[in-house]
Enzyme design. Structure first.
Site, PDB file in Angstrom:
ATOM      1  N   ALA A  54      45.249 -13.959  27.293  1.00  0.00           N
ATOM      2  CA  ALA A  54      45.825 -15.302  27.150  1.00  0.00           C
ATOM      3  C   ALA A  54      45.484 -15.923  25.797  1.00  0.00           C
ATOM      4  CB  ALA A  54      45.320 -16.187  28.285  1.00  0.00           C
TER       5      ALA A  54
ATOM      6  N   ASN B  12      50.492 -11.930  30.730  1.00  0.00           N
ATOM      7  CA  ASN B  12      49.516 -11.435  31.704  1.00  0.00           C
ATOM      8  C   ASN B  12      49.076 -10.035  31.293  1.00  0.00           C
ATOM      9  OD1 ASN B  12      48.181 -12.121  34.263  1.00  0.00           O
ATOM     10  ND2 ASN B  12      49.160 -10.258  35.016  1.00  0.00           N
TER      11      ASN B  12
ATOM     12  N   ASP C 274      38.942 -23.963  39.173  1.00  0.00           N
ATOM     13  CA  ASP C 274      37.724 -24.115  38.372  1.00  0.00           C
ATOM     14  C   ASP C 274      37.657 -25.400  37.554  1.00  0.00           C
ATOM     15  OD1 ASP C 274      39.449 -23.599  36.155  1.00  0.00           O
ATOM     16  OD2 ASP C 274      39.019 -21.455  36.233  1.00  0.00           O
TER      17      ASP C 274
ATOM     18  N   HIS D  77      45.888 -25.007  44.487  1.00  0.00           N
ATOM     19  CA  HIS D  77      44.913 -24.471  45.447  1.00  0.00           C
ATOM     20  C   HIS D  77      43.625 -25.280  45.507  1.00  0.00           C
ATOM     21  CE1 HIS D  77      47.123 -20.355  44.964  1.00  0.00           C
ATOM     22  NE2 HIS D  77      47.767 -21.184  45.745  1.00  0.00           N
TER      23      HIS D  77
ATOM     24  N   CYS E  20      32.906 -33.050  53.507  1.00  0.00           N
ATOM     25  CA  CYS E  20      32.430 -32.907  54.879  1.00  0.00           C
ATOM     26  C   CYS E  20      33.648 -32.885  55.794  1.00  0.00           C
ATOM     27  CB  CYS E  20      31.519 -34.078  55.236  1.00  0.00           C
ATOM     28  SG  CYS E  20      31.124 -34.088  56.999  1.00  0.00           S
TER      29      CYS E  20
ATOM     30  N   CYS F 165      26.464 -31.795  55.934  1.00  0.00           N
ATOM     31  CA  CYS F 165      26.600 -33.094  55.263  1.00  0.00           C
ATOM     32  C   CYS F 165      25.296 -33.889  55.425  1.00  0.00           C
ATOM     33  CB  CYS F 165      27.771 -33.833  55.913  1.00  0.00           C
ATOM     34  SG  CYS F 165      27.964 -35.523  55.369  1.00  0.00           S
TER      35      CYS F 165
HETATM   36  P1  NAD Z   1      44.825 -12.851  40.271  1.00  0.00           P
HETATM   37  O1  NAD Z   1      43.362 -12.565  40.269  1.00  0.00           O
HETATM   38  O2  NAD Z   1      45.655 -12.378  41.382  1.00  0.00           O
HETATM   39  O3  NAD Z   1      45.443 -12.221  38.942  1.00  0.00           O
HETATM   40  C1  NAD Z   1      44.883 -12.455  37.693  1.00  0.00           C
HETATM   41  C2  NAD Z   1      45.729 -11.748  36.653  1.00  0.00           C
HETATM   42  O4  NAD Z   1      45.181 -12.109  35.386  1.00  0.00           O
HETATM   43  C3  NAD Z   1      45.689 -10.212  36.746  1.00  0.00           C
HETATM   44  O5  NAD Z   1      47.006  -9.730  36.955  1.00  0.00           O
HETATM   45  C4  NAD Z   1      45.151  -9.767  35.377  1.00  0.00           C
HETATM   46  O6  NAD Z   1      45.924  -8.735  34.833  1.00  0.00           O
HETATM   47  C5  NAD Z   1      45.324 -11.008  34.525  1.00  0.00           C
HETATM   48  N1  NAD Z   1      44.307 -11.161  33.484  1.00  0.00           N
HETATM   49  C6  NAD Z   1      42.993 -10.816  33.502  1.00  0.00           C
HETATM   50  N2  NAD Z   1      42.404 -11.181  32.355  1.00  0.00           N
HETATM   51  C7  NAD Z   1      43.365 -11.779  31.598  1.00  0.00           C
HETATM   52  C8  NAD Z   1      43.375 -12.383  30.301  1.00  0.00           C
HETATM   53  N3  NAD Z   1      42.267 -12.453  29.550  1.00  0.00           N
HETATM   54  N4  NAD Z   1      44.536 -12.898  29.844  1.00  0.00           N
HETATM   55  C9  NAD Z   1      45.683 -12.813  30.576  1.00  0.00           C
HETATM   56  N5  NAD Z   1      45.733 -12.264  31.808  1.00  0.00           N
HETATM   57  C10 NAD Z   1      44.586 -11.762  32.307  1.00  0.00           C
HETATM   58  O7  NAD Z   1      44.957 -14.410  40.043  1.00  0.00           O
HETATM   59  P2  NAD Z   1      46.085 -15.456  40.435  1.00  0.00           P
HETATM   60  O8  NAD Z   1      47.423 -14.907  40.157  1.00  0.00           O
HETATM   61  O9  NAD Z   1      45.646 -16.747  39.838  1.00  0.00           O
HETATM   62  O10 NAD Z   1      46.075 -15.634  42.027  1.00  0.00           O
HETATM   63  C11 NAD Z   1      45.185 -15.522  42.962  1.00  0.00           C
HETATM   64  C12 NAD Z   1      44.246 -16.617  43.412  1.00  0.00           C
HETATM   65  O11 NAD Z   1      43.068 -16.472  42.657  1.00  0.00           O
HETATM   66  C13 NAD Z   1      44.592 -18.051  43.250  1.00  0.00           C
HETATM   67  O12 NAD Z   1      44.735 -18.581  44.513  1.00  0.00           O
HETATM   68  C14 NAD Z   1      43.333 -18.708  42.602  1.00  0.00           C
HETATM   69  O13 NAD Z   1      42.993 -19.865  43.306  1.00  0.00           O
HETATM   70  C15 NAD Z   1      42.295 -17.683  42.759  1.00  0.00           C
HETATM   71  N6  NAD Z   1      41.241 -17.557  41.734  1.00  0.00           N
HETATM   72  C16 NAD Z   1      40.970 -18.557  40.860  1.00  0.00           C
HETATM   73  C17 NAD Z   1      39.967 -18.384  39.921  1.00  0.00           C
HETATM   74  C18 NAD Z   1      39.676 -19.528  38.976  1.00  0.00           C
HETATM   75  O14 NAD Z   1      39.870 -20.685  39.340  1.00  0.00           O
HETATM   76  N7  NAD Z   1      39.234 -19.232  37.750  1.00  0.00           N
HETATM   77  C19 NAD Z   1      39.269 -17.179  39.836  1.00  0.00           C
HETATM   78  C20 NAD Z   1      39.590 -16.163  40.760  1.00  0.00           C
HETATM   79  C21 NAD Z   1      40.584 -16.357  41.706  1.00  0.00           C
END
Ligand code: NAD
Length: 252
Positions: free
Chosen positions: A242, A224, A111, A126, A134, A158
């Site tokens: 967080a 987490n 993001d 990622h 493109c 594109c």
């Molecule tokens: P995940 O979705 O697998 O896990 C997210 C974790 O965050 C969960 O275990 C949850 O308990 C925890 N969580 C939720 N709210 C929280 C908070 N306020 N504070 C602390 N923890 C909190 O995500 P991941 O481990 O990053 O892995 C999976 C994939 O998800 C990655 O490849 C990523 O690219 C992708 N992803 C990214 C975004 C983003 O860029 N914001 C959003 C969704 C998924």
């Protein structure tokens, strides 16, 4: 009352670990951006409860039926990411970097919120969904430009060569950049404190980084909301949001 006292004690302990550290590597996941309004994949409000990752995040499915991803992008990904602002947790990590303590921030997030929040040394394992390329001529477009195209054309092509467009993110079934992964492994080996923030720690190879840090002598702390498979090997685990965990951790 008891909960508040426990939270204060945890913050104090976390701060003590940070104050004692000389070199911190941070590893973030979707959870850190949840408080900016971007849904996670897993967890209670995760996208996987509504959308099928085997379709919107899989390279084979994307190449077969790109319209599924672009509909998801138009309805979900773009509106959430375009309106999201960095939150207190992103800001606290940017502060740690400014103080010279945080040497490397490794993120699975796509993001771009760490950079918007002021972090500079960011390794995006990622990729970044704000950049769209493109597949034929490699020209790059912004998320806003492609969102504009989608009103007329879905899936988008594109404007220069009519080739297919793809977000610059690593889909399931694709390899991570070797260079970025090598640098992430080095940063995990070289730190004395490895801090995980908001990751379910189940996506490989990213989820092996805390273990690499631990094997090389670092203290590992996991923040987490839900339990992770690596909680058992961590020196400290906080099952909390967080922002509340990171508020007030930076050295004054
Ligand atoms: P995940 O979705 O697998 O896990 C997210 C974790 O965050 C969960 O275990 C949850 O308990 C925890 N969580 C939720 N709210 C929280 C908070 N306020 N504070 C602390 N923890 C909190 O995500 P991941 O481990 O990053 O892995 C999976 C994939 O998800 C990655 O490849 C990523 O690219 C992708 N992803 C990214 C975004 C983003 O860029 N914001 C959003 C969704 C998924």
């Amino acid at each position: 009352m008891k909960d508040a006292r426990m939270r204060n004690e945890q913050t104090d302990t976390l701060k003590q670990y940070i104050d004692a550290a000389a070199s911190i590597t941070v590893f973030t996941g979707a959870g850190i951006s949840a408080e900016s309004g971007i849904p996670t994949y897993r967890g209670d409000d995760g996208l996987w409860n509504t959308y099928d990752p085997a379709k919107f995040a899989d390279i084979d499915y994307f190449l077969k039926d790109p319209a599924y991803y672009w509909n998801f992008f138009k309805d979900i990904r773009y509106p959430f990411i375009a309106s999201a602002e960095p939150n207190m947790a992103h800001a606290a990590l940017a502060d740690l970097e400014k103080q010279g303590l945080l040497k490397c921030l490794i993120t699975q997030n796509i993001d771009g919120l760490h950079q918007l929040g002021g972090s500079r040394n960011v390794l995006e394992l990622h990729g970044n969904t704000r950049h769209i390329k493109c597949l034929t001529c490699r020209l790059e477009y912004s998320m806003d430009e492609v969102f504009g195209i989608l009103a007329e054309q879905l899936p988008p092509v594109c404007p220069a060569c009519r080739g297919p467009l793809k977000p610059d993110v690593v889909f399931f079934g694709e390899s991570l950049s070797r260079d970025v992964l090598d640098r992430a492994v080095k940063a995990s080996r070289d730190c004395d404190l490895f801090l995980v923030v908001g990751s379910s720690l189940v996506v490989q190879p990213a989820a092996s980084l805390p273990t690499i840090a631990k094997q090389n002598g670092a203290i590992v702390i996991i923040i987490n909301k839900d339990p992770t498979p690596l909680d058992g090997m961590a020196d400290m685990v906080l099952h909390t949001g967080a922002s509340s965990a990171l508020a007030g951790i930076t050295r004054q």
